[in-house]
Design an enzyme around this catalytic site. Sequence first.
Site, PDB file in Angstrom:
ATOM      1  CG  ASP A 148       7.490  38.199  34.417  1.00  0.00           C
ATOM      2  OD1 ASP A 148       8.247  38.859  33.665  1.00  0.00           O
ATOM      3  OD2 ASP A 148       6.769  37.265  34.005  1.00  0.00           O
ATOM      4  CB  VAL A 149      12.303  41.796  34.400  1.00  0.00           C
ATOM      5  CG1 VAL A 149      13.132  41.375  35.592  1.00  0.00           C
ATOM      6  CG2 VAL A 149      12.582  40.916  33.183  1.00  0.00           C
ATOM      7  CE1 TYR A 239      23.310  34.788  22.520  1.00  0.00           C
ATOM      8  CE2 TYR A 239      23.775  36.955  21.620  1.00  0.00           C
ATOM      9  CZ  TYR A 239      23.552  36.131  22.702  1.00  0.00           C
ATOM     10  OH  TYR A 239      23.581  36.651  23.971  1.00  0.00           O
ATOM     11  CE  LYS A 246      22.652  39.124  26.188  1.00  0.00           C
ATOM     12  NZ  LYS A 246      22.190  39.361  27.565  1.00  0.00           N
ATOM     13  CB  THR A 277      23.933  29.300  32.099  1.00  0.00           C
ATOM     14  OG1 THR A 277      23.641  29.927  30.843  1.00  0.00           O
ATOM     15  CG2 THR A 277      25.225  29.867  32.669  1.00  0.00           C
TER      16      THR A 277
HETATM   17  N1  NAD Z   1      25.787  31.721  29.354  1.00  0.00           N
HETATM   18  C1  NAD Z   1      26.445  32.396  28.464  1.00  0.00           C
HETATM   19  O1  NAD Z   1      27.168  31.831  27.628  1.00  0.00           O
HETATM   20  C2  NAD Z   1      26.366  33.902  28.443  1.00  0.00           C
HETATM   21  C3  NAD Z   1      27.351  34.622  27.773  1.00  0.00           C
HETATM   22  C4  NAD Z   1      27.262  36.008  27.754  1.00  0.00           C
HETATM   23  C5  NAD Z   1      26.219  36.652  28.398  1.00  0.00           C
HETATM   24  N2  NAD Z   1      25.274  35.903  29.052  1.00  0.00           N
HETATM   25  C6  NAD Z   1      24.178  36.626  29.702  1.00  0.00           C
HETATM   26  O2  NAD Z   1      24.234  36.413  31.103  1.00  0.00           O
HETATM   27  C7  NAD Z   1      22.956  36.670  31.652  1.00  0.00           C
HETATM   28  C8  NAD Z   1      22.596  35.542  32.586  1.00  0.00           C
HETATM   29  O3  NAD Z   1      22.356  34.358  31.866  1.00  0.00           O
HETATM   30  P1  NAD Z   1      22.912  32.935  32.282  1.00  0.00           P
HETATM   31  O4  NAD Z   1      23.720  32.451  31.128  1.00  0.00           O
HETATM   32  O5  NAD Z   1      23.508  32.980  33.618  1.00  0.00           O
HETATM   33  O6  NAD Z   1      21.613  32.021  32.273  1.00  0.00           O
HETATM   34  P2  NAD Z   1      20.510  31.726  33.415  1.00  0.00           P
HETATM   35  O7  NAD Z   1      19.456  30.950  32.714  1.00  0.00           O
HETATM   36  O8  NAD Z   1      21.122  31.109  34.586  1.00  0.00           O
HETATM   37  O9  NAD Z   1      19.985  33.179  33.799  1.00  0.00           O
HETATM   38  C9  NAD Z   1      19.022  33.874  33.038  1.00  0.00           C
HETATM   39  C10 NAD Z   1      18.028  34.424  34.050  1.00  0.00           C
HETATM   40  O10 NAD Z   1      17.056  35.261  33.404  1.00  0.00           O
HETATM   41  C11 NAD Z   1      15.850  35.060  34.121  1.00  0.00           C
HETATM   42  N3  NAD Z   1      14.663  35.509  33.415  1.00  0.00           N
HETATM   43  C12 NAD Z   1      14.233  35.168  32.172  1.00  0.00           C
HETATM   44  N4  NAD Z   1      13.055  35.777  31.930  1.00  0.00           N
HETATM   45  C13 NAD Z   1      12.734  36.516  33.040  1.00  0.00           C
HETATM   46  C14 NAD Z   1      11.648  37.344  33.401  1.00  0.00           C
HETATM   47  N5  NAD Z   1      10.608  37.553  32.565  1.00  0.00           N
HETATM   48  N6  NAD Z   1      11.643  37.936  34.614  1.00  0.00           N
HETATM   49  C15 NAD Z   1      12.677  37.739  35.477  1.00  0.00           C
HETATM   50  N7  NAD Z   1      13.741  36.961  35.187  1.00  0.00           N
HETATM   51  C16 NAD Z   1      13.756  36.351  33.986  1.00  0.00           C
HETATM   52  C17 NAD Z   1      15.831  33.555  34.315  1.00  0.00           C
HETATM   53  O11 NAD Z   1      14.869  33.172  35.287  1.00  0.00           O
HETATM   54  C18 NAD Z   1      17.260  33.315  34.769  1.00  0.00           C
HETATM   55  O12 NAD Z   1      17.369  33.473  36.154  1.00  0.00           O
HETATM   56  C19 NAD Z   1      22.018  36.841  30.466  1.00  0.00           C
HETATM   57  O13 NAD Z   1      21.848  38.215  30.188  1.00  0.00           O
HETATM   58  C20 NAD Z   1      22.785  36.190  29.346  1.00  0.00           C
HETATM   59  O14 NAD Z   1      22.412  36.660  28.061  1.00  0.00           O
HETATM   60  C21 NAD Z   1      25.327  34.556  29.098  1.00  0.00           C
END
Ligand code: NAD
Length: 344
Positions: A148-149, A239, A246, A277
Amino acid sequence: MMQAVGAVEARPQIRPRPGASDYGGPTDLMKLKNRSAAPTTPAALEAAAEAAQGTVASAVEVATTAARPRVSHRLARPADDCVRDGLLKGKKALVFGVANDHSIAWGIAKALYDQGAEVGFSSMASLIKRRVRPLAASLGSTFVEGCDVRDDDEIRKVFERWHAREGDLDILVHAVAYAEKEDLAGNFSATSRDGFHTAFDISVYSLIAMAREARGYMKPGSSIMTMTYYGAEKVVPHYNIMGVAKAALEASTRYLAADLGPSGIRVNAISAGPVRTLSAHGIAGFRTMYGGFKDVTPLRSNITIEDVAGTAVYLASPLSGQTTGEVIYVDGGFNILGLPVADE
Ligand SMILES: NC(=O)c1ccc[n+]([C@@H]2O[C@H](COP(=O)([O-])OP(=O)(O)OC[C@H]3O[C@@H](n4cnc5c(N)ncnc54)[C@H](O)[C@@H]3O)[C@@H](O)[C@H]2O)c1
């Protein structure tokens, strides 16, 4: 997705003759016997001649077998092994943030692996058994650690265990973010203090904490990357707090790049367009935004985890050796638009 370099190099160059998809008759057999690659040893010639007395089919079978080009040991390796001769051969990567096979982190992990890297994983402990371990196993990975980060000790232990088992680390992928659902809808001014802290703790501070723990194990040429979104720069409906987080993440990327640069460690961010996602679906109105995106973005298509992964491979590789502190867009060009308008 980027083509695996090794896969292209390793494919044996056996070209069929134009217009002939198969060896199909006596004329082909005659031509075959005259080819330079036709059997030359006495035993092979004898076998081909003997076969020619029989049916055409059996003659063809013997002659083509004997005439098959020699394939070197390198080319004869299992296909998977050949593909792994990629840009990242010999590199070791640790990926934070796989929740399932739709996660951006998973797309990146697969691409790093396809380019030859060994990949380890860290995710929320609750996701490991059912989600992350089976995905990791499909890449031959057994390094799967819960974390857990929000907890510095847990982050430190992941890196200590990595170091004890794998030694150095070449590539660190931070693909973690979280905000309370109520802070991803409605009025931004309604953001709670707790919601602000949670979003910043998980989505921003975690990058700083990971970089601090990783730097001792990273040699010059190593790469750290994080995931951001256009909502850091411009207002994107709903957002909200994540846009502000971000913005801080992108600023942290620059400060970390300046801090770790003298040690030869690069730090960059990928700004991805909307990807379907688990996290994205927590943002109010995401479905509508995702649906309309491909109608206005210059390249007229949605963004996939493979698209993001291609840029991640570049950032992980020596091809980006003099790039640090940057935010690189993988958004089909959306960010260049002053006024996104769909075709009539
Ligand atoms: N999906 C999009 O449209 C998009 C666009 C741009 C950027 N992002 C970014 O990409 C990254 C990955 O997100 P994603 O879209 O793949 O969704 P995702 O839900 O698959 O991944 C998010 C991850 O964060 C983890 N997480 C949340 N709280 C946590 C904690 N306390 N400790 C450890 N892990 C924790 C979740 O378990 C998950 O694995 C994020 O930073 C997101 O903001 C996503």
